[in-house]
Design a protein around this motif. Structure first.
Motif, mmCIF file in Angstrom:
data_model
loop_
_atom_site.group_PDB
_atom_site.id
_atom_site.type_symbol
_atom_site.label_atom_id
_atom_site.label_comp_id
_atom_site.label_asym_id
_atom_site.label_seq_id
_atom_site.Cartn_x
_atom_site.Cartn_y
_atom_site.Cartn_z
ATOM 1 N N GLU A 100 0.641 -1.234 -0.042
ATOM 2 C CA GLU A 100 0.256 -0.246 -0.375
ATOM 3 C C GLU A 100 0.910 0.882 -0.214
ATOM 4 O OE1 GLU A 100 -3.899 1.345 2.613
ATOM 5 O OE2 GLU A 100 -1.571 0.829 3.817
ATOM 6 N N HIS A 101 0.673 2.143 -1.056
ATOM 7 C CA HIS A 101 1.033 3.414 -0.880
ATOM 8 C C HIS A 101 2.774 3.154 -0.941
ATOM 9 C CE1 HIS A 101 -1.915 6.731 -1.187
ATOM 10 N NE2 HIS A 101 -2.853 4.867 -0.961
ATOM 11 N N PHE A 102 3.478 2.490 -1.780
ATOM 12 C CA PHE A 102 4.529 2.275 -1.623
ATOM 13 C C PHE A 102 4.935 2.597 -3.185
ATOM 14 C CE2 PHE A 102 8.727 -0.067 -2.580
ATOM 15 C CZ PHE A 102 9.497 -0.139 -2.043
ATOM 16 N N ILE A 103 4.867 1.748 -4.447
ATOM 17 C CA ILE A 103 4.952 0.878 -5.820
ATOM 18 C C ILE A 103 5.402 2.576 -6.335
ATOM 19 C CG2 ILE A 103 2.717 1.298 -6.827
ATOM 20 C CD1 ILE A 103 4.536 -0.652 -8.067
ATOM 21 N N GLU A 104 4.467 4.085 -5.776
ATOM 22 C CA GLU A 104 4.672 5.694 -6.034
ATOM 23 C C GLU A 104 5.810 6.584 -6.191
ATOM 24 O OE1 GLU A 104 2.202 6.071 -2.519
ATOM 25 O OE2 GLU A 104 2.787 4.330 -3.880
ATOM 26 N N HIS A 105 6.755 5.568 -4.779
ATOM 27 C CA HIS A 105 8.143 6.193 -4.156
ATOM 28 C C HIS A 105 9.410 5.293 -4.863
ATOM 29 C CE1 HIS A 105 5.616 8.252 -0.795
ATOM 30 N NE2 HIS A 105 4.783 7.070 -1.450
ATOM 31 N N VAL A 106 8.985 4.841 -5.816
ATOM 32 C CA VAL A 106 10.554 4.921 -6.742
ATOM 33 C C VAL A 106 9.370 4.101 -8.252
ATOM 34 C CG1 VAL A 106 11.127 2.004 -4.928
ATOM 35 C CG2 VAL A 106 8.845 1.684 -7.168
ATOM 36 N N ARG A 107 11.547 4.371 -8.590
ATOM 37 C CA ARG A 107 10.967 4.882 -10.413
ATOM 38 C C ARG A 107 10.555 3.611 -11.409
ATOM 39 N NH1 ARG A 107 16.917 5.476 -9.941
ATOM 40 N NH2 ARG A 107 16.590 2.992 -11.230
ATOM 41 N N LYS A 108 9.913 4.336 -12.326
ATOM 42 C CA LYS A 108 9.284 3.680 -12.667
ATOM 43 C C LYS A 108 9.750 1.359 -12.935
ATOM 44 C CE LYS A 108 6.588 2.829 -17.333
ATOM 45 N NZ LYS A 108 6.049 3.500 -18.399
ATOM 46 N N ASP A 109 11.495 2.233 -13.500
ATOM 47 C CA ASP A 109 11.786 1.036 -14.090
ATOM 48 C C ASP A 109 12.338 -0.233 -12.250
ATOM 49 O OD1 ASP A 109 13.628 3.177 -12.954
ATOM 50 O OD2 ASP A 109 15.533 1.604 -13.511
ATOM 51 N N GLY A 135 7.803 12.497 -1.531
ATOM 52 C CA GLY A 135 8.880 11.654 -2.045
ATOM 53 C C GLY A 135 8.226 10.706 -3.684
ATOM 54 N N HIS A 136 7.097 10.634 -3.540
ATOM 55 C CA HIS A 136 6.796 10.399 -4.960
ATOM 56 C C HIS A 136 7.239 10.758 -6.555
ATOM 57 C CE1 HIS A 136 2.143 10.606 -4.251
ATOM 58 N NE2 HIS A 136 2.486 9.957 -3.121
ATOM 59 N N LEU A 137 8.526 9.376 -6.776
ATOM 60 C CA LEU A 137 8.573 9.609 -8.095
ATOM 61 C C LEU A 137 8.524 8.765 -9.085
ATOM 62 C CD1 LEU A 137 11.926 7.450 -6.875
ATOM 63 C CD2 LEU A 137 11.224 10.148 -7.062
ATOM 64 N N TYR A 138 6.714 8.382 -9.415
ATOM 65 C CA TYR A 138 6.492 7.857 -9.901
ATOM 66 C C TYR A 138 4.714 7.370 -9.668
ATOM 67 C CZ TYR A 138 5.045 6.185 -14.906
ATOM 68 O OH TYR A 138 4.535 5.793 -16.406
ATOM 69 N N VAL A 139 3.897 8.345 -10.547
ATOM 70 C CA VAL A 139 1.940 8.585 -10.141
ATOM 71 C C VAL A 139 1.655 7.188 -11.622
ATOM 72 C CG1 VAL A 139 0.464 9.416 -9.363
ATOM 73 C CG2 VAL A 139 2.180 9.974 -8.574
ATOM 74 N N TRP A 140 1.241 6.192 -11.408
ATOM 75 C CA TRP A 140 0.606 5.206 -11.859
ATOM 76 C C TRP A 140 -0.504 5.413 -12.165
ATOM 77 C CZ3 TRP A 140 4.402 1.700 -13.756
ATOM 78 C CH2 TRP A 140 4.633 1.508 -12.995
#
Length: 182
Positions: free
Chosen positions: A57-66, A129-134
């Motif tokens: 939950e609310h982690f994947i947006e904190h890393v780059r897409k790759d 710290g958002h890096l990529y919002v999906w």
């Protein structure tokens, strides 16, 4: 190094922060006692097919897409056939809809009240710290590329799988929540 019991867990909670789920291996780079400390950008020390369920939950947006693509592939690797990955993240389409409507108050309950719709978009993409919002189509495509099938959008706290119900702890603001089967 990860504890032996965490390497054999059938339910894995990635990027848990301080939200510890009973009966789950709660994993994050830091956190309170009970969190298995591990950098989720590294290959996860689970054997293939070791887990039944993965939740984030609310982690994947904190890393780059790759980086997210590598993490999703790792989740697919260590889930058993038929295992399910549930992911919850802010939804870019909700942010864009709020911008287009001129509304800036959706997240006021969290103390975020941008001064303008333009600030809403820029801050929503960069704060915390958002890096990529999906959005749904991009995250679905990333899950498919990682080897997941039967991907569906699900409602907050709802799932056909009892162990995946009621897991989200963050305030709900139209989050994108998907369940993907391996």
């Amino acid at each position: 190094m990860m504890a032996k019991s965490a390497r054999t867990a059938s339910k894995i909670h990635l990027g848990c922060g301080s939200n510890l789920l009973d009966g789950w291996a709660n994993i994050d780079i830091a956190g309170p006692p009970g969190v298995v400390k591990f950098d989720l950008l590294q290959p996860l020390p689970y054997p293939s097919g070791a887990a039944d369920l993965v939740f984030s939950e609310h982690f994947i947006e904190h890393v780059r897409k790759d980086q997210a693509a590598r993490l999703l592939a790792e989740c697919a690797r260590f889930l058993r056939p038929g295992g399910v990955f549930r992911v919850s993240t802010p939804d870019l389409s909700v942010l864009v809809e709020e911008y287009r409507s001129g509304r800036v108050s959706e997240w006021a309950d969290m103390g975020w009240l941008p001064e303008s719709p333009c600030d809403l978009i820029n801050e929503g993409m960069r704060l915390w710290g958002h890096l990529y919002v999906w959005d749904e189509s991009e995250l679905t495509a990333a899950l498919v590329r990682s080897g997941f099938t039967s991907i569906s959008r699900v409602a907050r706290h709802e799932s056909a799988i009892p162990d995946l119900r009621g897991l989200e702890c963050r305030p709900f603001h139209g989050d994108l929540i998907l369940e993907a089967t391996k």
